[in-house]
Scaffold this motif. Sequence first.
Motif, PDB file in Angstrom:
ATOM      1  N   ASP A  92      32.890  -5.871 -37.035  1.00  0.00           N
ATOM      2  CA  ASP A  92      31.868  -6.409 -36.135  1.00  0.00           C
ATOM      3  C   ASP A  92      32.082  -5.825 -34.743  1.00  0.00           C
ATOM      4  OD1 ASP A  92      30.340  -7.900 -34.382  1.00  0.00           O
ATOM      5  OD2 ASP A  92      30.938  -9.857 -35.186  1.00  0.00           O
ATOM      6  N   GLU A 126      31.139  -8.909 -25.701  1.00  0.00           N
ATOM      7  CA  GLU A 126      29.958  -9.248 -26.502  1.00  0.00           C
ATOM      8  C   GLU A 126      30.108 -10.612 -27.156  1.00  0.00           C
ATOM      9  OE1 GLU A 126      27.170  -9.551 -29.860  1.00  0.00           O
ATOM     10  OE2 GLU A 126      29.328  -9.732 -29.886  1.00  0.00           O
ATOM     11  N   GLU A 127      31.319 -10.917 -27.633  1.00  0.00           N
ATOM     12  CA  GLU A 127      31.471 -12.131 -28.437  1.00  0.00           C
ATOM     13  C   GLU A 127      31.566 -13.402 -27.594  1.00  0.00           C
ATOM     14  OE1 GLU A 127      30.948 -12.289 -31.430  1.00  0.00           O
ATOM     15  OE2 GLU A 127      31.581 -10.486 -32.482  1.00  0.00           O
ATOM     16  N   ALA A 134      28.233 -15.296 -24.810  1.00  0.00           N
ATOM     17  CA  ALA A 134      28.199 -14.008 -25.531  1.00  0.00           C
ATOM     18  C   ALA A 134      27.418 -12.958 -24.750  1.00  0.00           C
ATOM     19  CB  ALA A 134      27.574 -14.205 -26.904  1.00  0.00           C
ATOM     20  N   GLN A 195      25.943  -8.957 -41.490  1.00  0.00           N
ATOM     21  CA  GLN A 195      26.654 -10.240 -41.472  1.00  0.00           C
ATOM     22  C   GLN A 195      25.972 -11.179 -42.458  1.00  0.00           C
ATOM     23  OE1 GLN A 195      26.310  -9.878 -37.099  1.00  0.00           O
ATOM     24  NE2 GLN A 195      28.491 -10.384 -37.049  1.00  0.00           N
ATOM     25  N   ARG A 217      24.220 -22.049 -27.513  1.00  0.00           N
ATOM     26  CA  ARG A 217      25.482 -22.808 -27.575  1.00  0.00           C
ATOM     27  C   ARG A 217      25.360 -24.016 -26.652  1.00  0.00           C
ATOM     28  NH1 ARG A 217      30.102 -17.955 -27.120  1.00  0.00           N
ATOM     29  NH2 ARG A 217      29.327 -16.750 -28.883  1.00  0.00           N
ATOM     30  N   ARG A 288      21.112 -22.009 -34.652  1.00  0.00           N
ATOM     31  CA  ARG A 288      20.189 -20.878 -34.751  1.00  0.00           C
ATOM     32  C   ARG A 288      19.125 -21.206 -35.794  1.00  0.00           C
ATOM     33  NH1 ARG A 288      24.474 -15.931 -33.944  1.00  0.00           N
ATOM     34  NH2 ARG A 288      26.107 -17.206 -33.054  1.00  0.00           N
ATOM     35  N   ALA A 357      22.539 -13.326 -36.297  1.00  0.00           N
ATOM     36  CA  ALA A 357      23.620 -12.963 -35.367  1.00  0.00           C
ATOM     37  C   ALA A 357      23.055 -12.354 -34.095  1.00  0.00           C
ATOM     38  CB  ALA A 357      24.569 -11.969 -36.037  1.00  0.00           C
ATOM     39  N   GLY A 358      23.701 -12.633 -32.975  1.00  0.00           N
ATOM     40  CA  GLY A 358      23.283 -12.061 -31.701  1.00  0.00           C
ATOM     41  C   GLY A 358      23.899 -10.683 -31.504  1.00  0.00           C
ATOM     42  N   HIS A 383      32.965 -12.529 -38.757  1.00  0.00           N
ATOM     43  CA  HIS A 383      33.761 -13.384 -37.879  1.00  0.00           C
ATOM     44  C   HIS A 383      34.943 -13.960 -38.656  1.00  0.00           C
ATOM     45  CE1 HIS A 383      30.460 -14.072 -34.598  1.00  0.00           C
ATOM     46  NE2 HIS A 383      30.767 -12.809 -34.772  1.00  0.00           N
TER      47      HIS A 383
END
Length: 411
Positions: A92, A126-127, A134, A195, A217, A288, A357-358, A383
């Motif tokens: 990832d 990024e994460e 993120a 993913q 989030r 999401r 996923a973003g 992840h």
Amino acid sequence: MTRSDGGSFHQMWRELLPIGRHPASGGYRRFAWSGVDGDCRAWFEEQATARGLRYEVDRNGNQWAWLGDPAEGDAVVTGSHLDSVPDGGAFDGPLGVVSAFAALDELRDRGARFDRPLAIVNFGDEEGARFGLACVGSRLTAGQLTREQAHRLTDGDGVTLPRAMEAAGYDPDAIGPDPERLARIGAFVELHVEQGRALDLSGDRVGIASAIWPHGRWRFDFRGEANHAGTTRLADRHDPMLSYAETVLAARREAELAGAVATFGKITVEPNGVNAIPSLVRGWLDSRAEDQVSLDTVVGGIEKAARSYADAHGVDLDIVRESFTPVVEFDHALRDELARILGTDTDLTVPVLGTGAGHDAGILSGSIPTAMLFVRNPTGVSHSPAESASEDDCVAGVLALADVLEGLACR
Ligand code: HGY
Ligand code: MN
Ligand code: MN
């Protein structure tokens, strides 16, 4: 590299593999602005300079490796990120960066002549594993996060983002929107491990992204009363763990009802003693859904349930939305162009997939045309150390990316 070998990909992959891998879990702990992140960034710089690319770090700490003159504009950019979630997988992010360098090597072997500038990028943080938000590098660049907001981000040890950047040798006062840089980019293509298992199920090595689900989030602070676990009668307790636990179950129910997802994956407890009723339970919700209405319904339902559970236990509740990313529909013209290139220039079939996923490509899609390529992940897991992609599929990804870059940037 031919269509059957791995070219430079395997060597780069082997070099990067040990950096930040935890010996016990086998997962990666590559957190923004840490020493391990610095090692990954040093690796990126080495790859750039070894290829004679012009290396630069932008005002937000994102790393760039340029072939050609960015001032010419209409550049084609590819890349991803090198940081990870706690105990994340190897693919990832790094798969997109390593594949970018390998695709450039492939194009040079083909004798490709570029008529647009080309860049490889490593977006920072990024994460959001360390500071909770993120895509900090791309959000700052796109003006979706202000310097003031970024300066307030704090990690679990109380270290602020500016102090962490400073300790890593970067200037936190320089951060902010970078419209001039974005104006020089005509297209950004991010290759990423899938993913999920859509490609595994369809039997395809590579796919193209259609859209990213809206996601966000939320922090839930349940505040009760610390007391002795042995001597406090059940009836006298204000135990925030109970309302938190009921909220976790409500999140699952609400997500099921709406065909969405909702996850409490991180929690802190105070005072965190085995024989003390907690005074605070802080849990982070990640939710999401395919569309905004469903996401609002899920999160609204969870908030309502959480408030009623808090009331029932005499517990105070604060809910803070810490981040939000609206639905992303990738640029249709660029997506169709990728499908045309991959459909006509190779024997690949290319399914078009949505994802929950973003990605930095999603953040940048508000400013410039962006697209994504996905590489098959047979476990579907991400992840987690179980995330995987076969060597052959990684090579197929490199070749697909090379074809795309050639189609976009070469005469
Ligand atoms: O959380 C995400 O979707 C992304 O991998 N940062
Ligand atoms: Mn990720
Ligand atoms: Mn990623």
